[in-house]
Design a protein around this motif. Structure first.
Motif, PDB file in Angstrom:
ATOM      1  N   LEU A 115       0.823  -1.214   0.000  1.00 57.08           N
ATOM      2  CA  LEU A 115       0.000   0.000   0.000  1.00 57.08           C
ATOM      3  C   LEU A 115       0.857   1.265   0.000  1.00 57.08           C
ATOM      4  CD1 LEU A 115      -2.917  -0.991   2.389  1.00 57.08           C
ATOM      5  CD2 LEU A 115      -2.991  -0.694  -0.086  1.00 57.08           C
ATOM      6  N   THR A 116       1.970   1.238   0.730  1.00 61.14           N
ATOM      7  CA  THR A 116       2.881   2.383   0.735  1.00 61.14           C
ATOM      8  C   THR A 116       3.493   2.586  -0.643  1.00 61.14           C
ATOM      9  OG1 THR A 116       3.369   2.022   3.067  1.00 61.14           O
ATOM     10  CG2 THR A 116       4.929   3.362   1.827  1.00 61.14           C
ATOM     11  N   LYS A 117       3.848   1.485  -1.291  1.00 64.60           N
ATOM     12  CA  LYS A 117       4.425   1.598  -2.631  1.00 64.60           C
ATOM     13  C   LYS A 117       3.388   2.145  -3.613  1.00 64.60           C
ATOM     14  CE  LYS A 117       6.962  -0.784  -6.208  1.00 64.60           C
ATOM     15  NZ  LYS A 117       7.640  -1.994  -6.638  1.00 64.60           N
ATOM     16  N   LEU A 118       2.160   1.682  -3.524  1.00 65.86           N
ATOM     17  CA  LEU A 118       1.110   2.192  -4.407  1.00 65.86           C
ATOM     18  C   LEU A 118       0.864   3.674  -4.167  1.00 65.86           C
ATOM     19  CD1 LEU A 118      -1.483  -0.722  -4.349  1.00 65.86           C
ATOM     20  CD2 LEU A 118      -0.056  -0.013  -6.257  1.00 65.86           C
ATOM     21  N   ARG A 119       0.850   4.087  -2.903  1.00 63.22           N
ATOM     22  CA  ARG A 119       0.662   5.501  -2.598  1.00 63.22           C
ATOM     23  C   ARG A 119       1.802   6.334  -3.183  1.00 63.22           C
ATOM     24  NH1 ARG A 119       1.635   6.889   3.204  1.00 63.22           N
ATOM     25  NH2 ARG A 119       3.697   7.186   2.355  1.00 63.22           N
ATOM     26  N   ASN A 120       3.021   5.841  -3.054  1.00 56.81           N
ATOM     27  CA  ASN A 120       4.169   6.567  -3.602  1.00 56.81           C
ATOM     28  C   ASN A 120       4.117   6.642  -5.120  1.00 56.81           C
ATOM     29  OD1 ASN A 120       5.186   7.032  -1.047  1.00 56.81           O
ATOM     30  ND2 ASN A 120       6.473   5.219  -1.077  1.00 56.81           N
ATOM     31  N   ILE A 121       3.682   5.576  -5.757  1.00 54.38           N
ATOM     32  CA  ILE A 121       3.547   5.590  -7.218  1.00 54.38           C
ATOM     33  C   ILE A 121       2.510   6.630  -7.640  1.00 54.38           C
ATOM     34  CG2 ILE A 121       2.713   4.253  -9.201  1.00 54.38           C
ATOM     35  CD1 ILE A 121       4.039   1.787  -7.920  1.00 54.38           C
ATOM     36  N   VAL A 122       1.381   6.654  -6.948  1.00 48.92           N
ATOM     37  CA  VAL A 122       0.332   7.626  -7.280  1.00 48.92           C
ATOM     38  C   VAL A 122       0.826   9.048  -7.049  1.00 48.92           C
ATOM     39  CG1 VAL A 122      -1.951   8.479  -6.594  1.00 48.92           C
ATOM     40  CG2 VAL A 122      -1.580   6.044  -6.925  1.00 48.92           C
ATOM     41  N   PHE A 123       1.515   9.287  -5.912  1.00 46.18           N
ATOM     42  CA  PHE A 123       2.043  10.620  -5.627  1.00 46.18           C
ATOM     43  C   PHE A 123       3.027  11.058  -6.703  1.00 46.18           C
ATOM     44  CE2 PHE A 123       1.454  11.078  -0.721  1.00 46.18           C
ATOM     45  CZ  PHE A 123       0.086  11.052  -0.903  1.00 46.18           C
ATOM     46  N   LEU A 124       3.949  10.164  -7.087  1.00 51.01           N
ATOM     47  CA  LEU A 124       4.935  10.528  -8.109  1.00 51.01           C
ATOM     48  C   LEU A 124       4.269  10.759  -9.462  1.00 51.01           C
ATOM     49  CD1 LEU A 124       7.939   8.162  -7.313  1.00 51.01           C
ATOM     50  CD2 LEU A 124       7.854  10.645  -7.068  1.00 51.01           C
ATOM     51  N   LEU A 125       3.374   9.867  -9.839  1.00 48.91           N
ATOM     52  CA  LEU A 125       2.701  10.003 -11.133  1.00 48.91           C
ATOM     53  C   LEU A 125       1.896  11.294 -11.191  1.00 48.91           C
ATOM     54  CD1 LEU A 125       2.104   8.634 -13.846  1.00 48.91           C
ATOM     55  CD2 LEU A 125       0.178   7.509 -12.753  1.00 48.91           C
ATOM     56  N   LEU A 126       1.124  11.557 -10.166  1.00 47.34           N
ATOM     57  CA  LEU A 126       0.315  12.772 -10.133  1.00 47.34           C
ATOM     58  C   LEU A 126       1.191  14.023 -10.071  1.00 47.34           C
ATOM     59  CD1 LEU A 126      -2.511  14.046  -9.924  1.00 47.34           C
ATOM     60  CD2 LEU A 126      -2.298  13.811  -7.450  1.00 47.34           C
ATOM     61  N   GLY A 127       2.171  14.020  -9.184  1.00 43.62           N
ATOM     62  CA  GLY A 127       3.025  15.198  -9.016  1.00 43.62           C
ATOM     63  C   GLY A 127       3.819  15.543 -10.260  1.00 43.62           C
TER      64      GLY A 127
ATOM     65  N   LEU B 236       3.844  16.897  -3.140  1.00 41.95           N
ATOM     66  CA  LEU B 236       3.555  15.474  -3.325  1.00 41.95           C
ATOM     67  C   LEU B 236       4.810  14.686  -3.680  1.00 41.95           C
ATOM     68  CD1 LEU B 236       0.221  15.313  -5.348  1.00 41.95           C
ATOM     69  CD2 LEU B 236       0.607  14.608  -3.005  1.00 41.95           C
ATOM     70  N   ILE B 237       5.621  15.230  -4.561  1.00 39.25           N
ATOM     71  CA  ILE B 237       6.833  14.535  -4.995  1.00 39.25           C
ATOM     72  C   ILE B 237       7.809  14.382  -3.833  1.00 39.25           C
ATOM     73  CG2 ILE B 237       8.852  14.718  -6.505  1.00 39.25           C
ATOM     74  CD1 ILE B 237       6.971  16.127  -8.543  1.00 39.25           C
ATOM     75  N   VAL B 238       7.987  15.432  -3.044  1.00 36.90           N
ATOM     76  CA  VAL B 238       8.892  15.359  -1.892  1.00 36.90           C
ATOM     77  C   VAL B 238       8.378  14.346  -0.876  1.00 36.90           C
ATOM     78  CG1 VAL B 238       9.731  16.674   0.099  1.00 36.90           C
ATOM     79  CG2 VAL B 238       9.853  17.664  -2.179  1.00 36.90           C
ATOM     80  N   GLN B 239       7.064  14.325  -0.631  1.00 37.34           N
ATOM     81  CA  GLN B 239       6.482  13.353   0.291  1.00 37.34           C
ATOM     82  C   GLN B 239       6.748  11.932  -0.192  1.00 37.34           C
ATOM     83  OE1 GLN B 239       5.050  13.424   3.275  1.00 37.34           O
ATOM     84  NE2 GLN B 239       4.752  11.236   3.172  1.00 37.34           N
TER      85      GLN B 239
ATOM     86  N   ILE C  36      10.325   2.903 -12.599  1.00 32.61           N
ATOM     87  CA  ILE C  36       9.053   3.616 -12.499  1.00 32.61           C
ATOM     88  C   ILE C  36       9.238   5.094 -12.860  1.00 32.61           C
ATOM     89  CG2 ILE C  36       7.308   4.423 -10.850  1.00 32.61           C
ATOM     90  CD1 ILE C  36       7.645   1.676  -9.437  1.00 32.61           C
ATOM     91  N   LEU C  37      10.270   5.724 -12.304  1.00 31.66           N
ATOM     92  CA  LEU C  37      10.528   7.137 -12.611  1.00 31.66           C
ATOM     93  C   LEU C  37      10.842   7.346 -14.084  1.00 31.66           C
ATOM     94  CD1 LEU C  37      12.555   8.500  -9.580  1.00 31.66           C
ATOM     95  CD2 LEU C  37      10.376   9.307 -10.443  1.00 31.66           C
ATOM     96  N   LEU C  38      11.631   6.446 -14.672  1.00 33.78           N
ATOM     97  CA  LEU C  38      11.950   6.555 -16.096  1.00 33.78           C
ATOM     98  C   LEU C  38      10.672   6.481 -16.933  1.00 33.78           C
ATOM     99  CD1 LEU C  38      14.064   6.624 -18.405  1.00 33.78           C
ATOM    100  CD2 LEU C  38      14.004   4.113 -18.325  1.00 33.78           C
ATOM    101  N   GLY C  39       9.785   5.563 -16.598  1.00 35.32           N
ATOM    102  CA  GLY C  39       8.527   5.446 -17.340  1.00 35.32           C
ATOM    103  C   GLY C  39       7.667   6.689 -17.218  1.00 35.32           C
ATOM    104  N   ILE C  40       7.585   7.248 -15.993  1.00 34.13           N
ATOM    105  CA  ILE C  40       6.784   8.455 -15.785  1.00 34.13           C
ATOM    106  C   ILE C  40       7.364   9.628 -16.569  1.00 34.13           C
ATOM    107  CG2 ILE C  40       6.063  10.172 -14.085  1.00 34.13           C
ATOM    108  CD1 ILE C  40       5.919   7.889 -12.035  1.00 34.13           C
TER     109      ILE C  40
END
Length: 123
Positions: A11-23, A56-59, A86-90
């Motif tokens: 769940l933490t990883k999913l939250r971080n993915i969403v935060f990075l993708l959105l941010g 969001l990105i910093v969080q 993940i970052l490369l894809g985003i």
């Protein structure tokens, strides 16, 4: 590792993915909007969106950094590779979207999805 700890990690990883993708996406779209319309009101509103997206990105990066602490060095390398993918894809997907290049957009999405696929944990 118990099932509860595993679920919390996922769940933490999913939250971080969403935060990075959105941010990251909001930052890219706001910059493109500022470039296309240089009115003062547009710049101010998009600058506000950029600040919120950076929060969001910093969080997400703080949470990712904290997830590295309890791991052994080999597991840290796998996790770092996972987040780099993940970052490369985003980043690739957002750049391709702004350049209106569908081929690179598809490649970026594929890299992002590949990075999101979990590696099976040992029990």
């Amino acid at each position: 590792m118990t099932d509860q700890e595993r679920k919390e990690r996922i769940l933490t990883k999913l939250r971080n993915i969403v935060f990075l993708l959105l941010g990251i996406t909001v930052v890219f779209i706001s910059i493109a909007s500022i470039v296309s319309n240089t009115a003062f009101g547009n710049i101010v509103s998009n600058a506000l969106w950029i600040v919120l997206a950076l929060i969001l990105i910093v969080q997400a990066f703080i949470s990712i950094y904290q997830s590295f602490r309890p791991l052994a060095s080999k597991a840290k390398i796998f996790l770092l590779t996972d987040w780099a993918t993940i970052l490369l894809g985003i980043l690739l997907g957002n750049c391709a979207y702004l350049m209106k290049n569908n081929l690179w957009l598809i490649i970026g999405i594929a890299i992002f999805i590949a990075g999101c696929i979990p590696i099976k944990d040992k029990k």
